[in-house]
Design a protein around this motif. Structure first.
Motif, PDB file in Angstrom:
ATOM      1  N   PHE A   1       0.947   7.114   0.067  1.00  0.00           N
ATOM      2  CA  PHE A   1       0.252   6.026  -0.617  1.00  0.00           C
ATOM      3  C   PHE A   1       1.266   5.097  -1.268  1.00  0.00           C
ATOM      4  O   PHE A   1       2.242   5.556  -1.852  1.00  0.00           O
ATOM      5  CB  PHE A   1      -0.676   6.579  -1.709  1.00  0.00           C
TER       6      PHE A   1
ATOM      7  N   SER B   1       1.685   2.061  -4.208  1.00  0.00           N
ATOM      8  CA  SER B   1       1.092   1.879  -5.524  1.00  0.00           C
ATOM      9  C   SER B   1      -0.249   1.155  -5.407  1.00  0.00           C
ATOM     10  O   SER B   1      -0.378   0.183  -4.659  1.00  0.00           O
ATOM     11  CB  SER B   1       2.040   1.078  -6.409  1.00  0.00           C
ATOM     12  N   ARG B   2      -1.229   1.615  -6.138  1.00  0.00           N
ATOM     13  CA  ARG B   2      -2.578   1.056  -6.049  1.00  0.00           C
ATOM     14  C   ARG B   2      -2.613  -0.412  -6.461  1.00  0.00           C
ATOM     15  O   ARG B   2      -3.390  -1.194  -5.922  1.00  0.00           O
ATOM     16  CB  ARG B   2      -3.547   1.865  -6.913  1.00  0.00           C
TER      17      ARG B   2
ATOM     18  N   ALA C   1      -5.378  -2.699  -4.075  1.00  0.00           N
ATOM     19  CA  ALA C   1      -6.366  -1.710  -4.521  1.00  0.00           C
ATOM     20  C   ALA C   1      -7.411  -1.421  -3.447  1.00  0.00           C
ATOM     21  O   ALA C   1      -7.833  -0.274  -3.271  1.00  0.00           O
ATOM     22  CB  ALA C   1      -7.044  -2.178  -5.802  1.00  0.00           C
TER      23      ALA C   1
ATOM     24  N   TYR D   1      -5.897   0.819  -0.761  1.00  0.00           N
ATOM     25  CA  TYR D   1      -5.639   2.118  -1.380  1.00  0.00           C
ATOM     26  C   TYR D   1      -6.939   2.916  -1.471  1.00  0.00           C
ATOM     27  O   TYR D   1      -7.002   4.079  -1.076  1.00  0.00           O
ATOM     28  CB  TYR D   1      -5.036   1.912  -2.772  1.00  0.00           C
ATOM     29  N   ASP D   2      -7.985   2.275  -1.988  1.00  0.00           N
ATOM     30  CA  ASP D   2      -9.273   2.952  -2.156  1.00  0.00           C
ATOM     31  C   ASP D   2      -9.887   3.330  -0.815  1.00  0.00           C
ATOM     32  O   ASP D   2     -10.473   4.408  -0.677  1.00  0.00           O
ATOM     33  CB  ASP D   2     -10.239   2.080  -2.957  1.00  0.00           C
TER      34      ASP D   2
ATOM     35  N   GLU E   1      -6.109  13.222  -6.762  1.00  0.00           N
ATOM     36  CA  GLU E   1      -7.239  12.351  -7.107  1.00  0.00           C
ATOM     37  C   GLU E   1      -8.552  13.134  -7.105  1.00  0.00           C
ATOM     38  O   GLU E   1      -9.399  12.943  -7.981  1.00  0.00           O
ATOM     39  CB  GLU E   1      -7.320  11.173  -6.132  1.00  0.00           C
TER      40      GLU E   1
END
Length: 162
Positions: free
Chosen positions: A34, A36-37, A41, A44-45, A92
Motif C-alpha cells: 500500500f 500512503s492513503r 484515498a 487505497y480504499d 486494518e
C-alpha cells in the motif's frame, strides 16, 4: 465490485476468484504494498475493500474462520508472486474489529465479574507491560508475525449459525 458467491462456485465446489484476478496489470497493483492513503484515498480504499472482501469470501467458502498472514499469502499467490500488502489489510481489519487474534479470542475471560476483574486488573496490565518490555529489547520476528492466527468474526458467526 461484488464478491458474492456464484452458482458456479457452489456447483463446482471450487473457489472462484473475481474476474479481475485474470488481469495481470490490475493484479500487479493489487499485490503491491500500500502507498500512503493521503496520496490517493479512493484507490487505497478500493484496494483495501478488494482484499477484505476477498479474504472474507474465501474464509466463508472454506468454512474456516481461522487464518494467518502466511496462509493468506500462499493461498492468494499468483504464479511466483505473493501479495505484499496483506499485513496492512490484516492491521486494518483488526482496527475495524473484523478480526481478533486467536489467542486473544480463546483467552477471553468468562462473562463473570471475577473473570472481568482479574483480566482488567492483573492479566491485561501484565501482558501489556511484558509486550512493551519485550518489543523494546527484542526486535520483532517477522517470520513469527506471519504465523499469528486470526479469527474472522463475521465468518465465525456464519459458521456457528450453520
Amino acid at each position: 465490485m461484488s464478491l458474492a458467491s456464484s452458482d458456479k462456485e457452489i456447483e463446482t465446489g471450487q473457489f472462484s476468484f473475481p474476474a479481475s484476478w485474470q488481469d495481470n496489470v490490475r493484479m500487479q497493483v493489487q499485490f503491491a504494498m500500500f502507498r500512503s492513503r493521503h496520496l490517493d484515498a479512493e484507490s487505497y480504499d478500493a484496494k483495501m475493500n478488494f482484499w477484505m472482501e476477498l479474504i472474507g469470501k474465501y474464509l466463508k467458502f472454506s468454512g474456516r474462520p481461522i487464518f494467518s498472514l502466511r496462509n493468506l499469502q500462499l493461498l492468494f499467490m499468483r504464479g511466483d508472486q505473493l501479495p505484499a500488502c496483506l499485513d496492512t489489510v490484516i492491521s486494518e481489519m483488526q482496527k475495524r474489529k473484523q478480526i481478533r487474534s486467536r489467542s486473544e479470542f480463546e483467552h477471553d475471560p468468562a462473562n463473570s465479574w471475577s473473570g472481568w476483574l482479574v483480566n482488567s486488573l492483573v492479566t491485561r496490565p501484565l501482558s501489556w507491560g511484558w509486550s512493551k518490555i519485550k518489543h523494546s529489547v527484542v526486535t520483532e520476528d517477522l517470520e513469527a508475525s506471519t504465523l499469528v492466527e486470526w479469527i474472522h468474526l463475521d465468518v465465525l458467526n456464519v459458521c456457528v449459525i450453520f
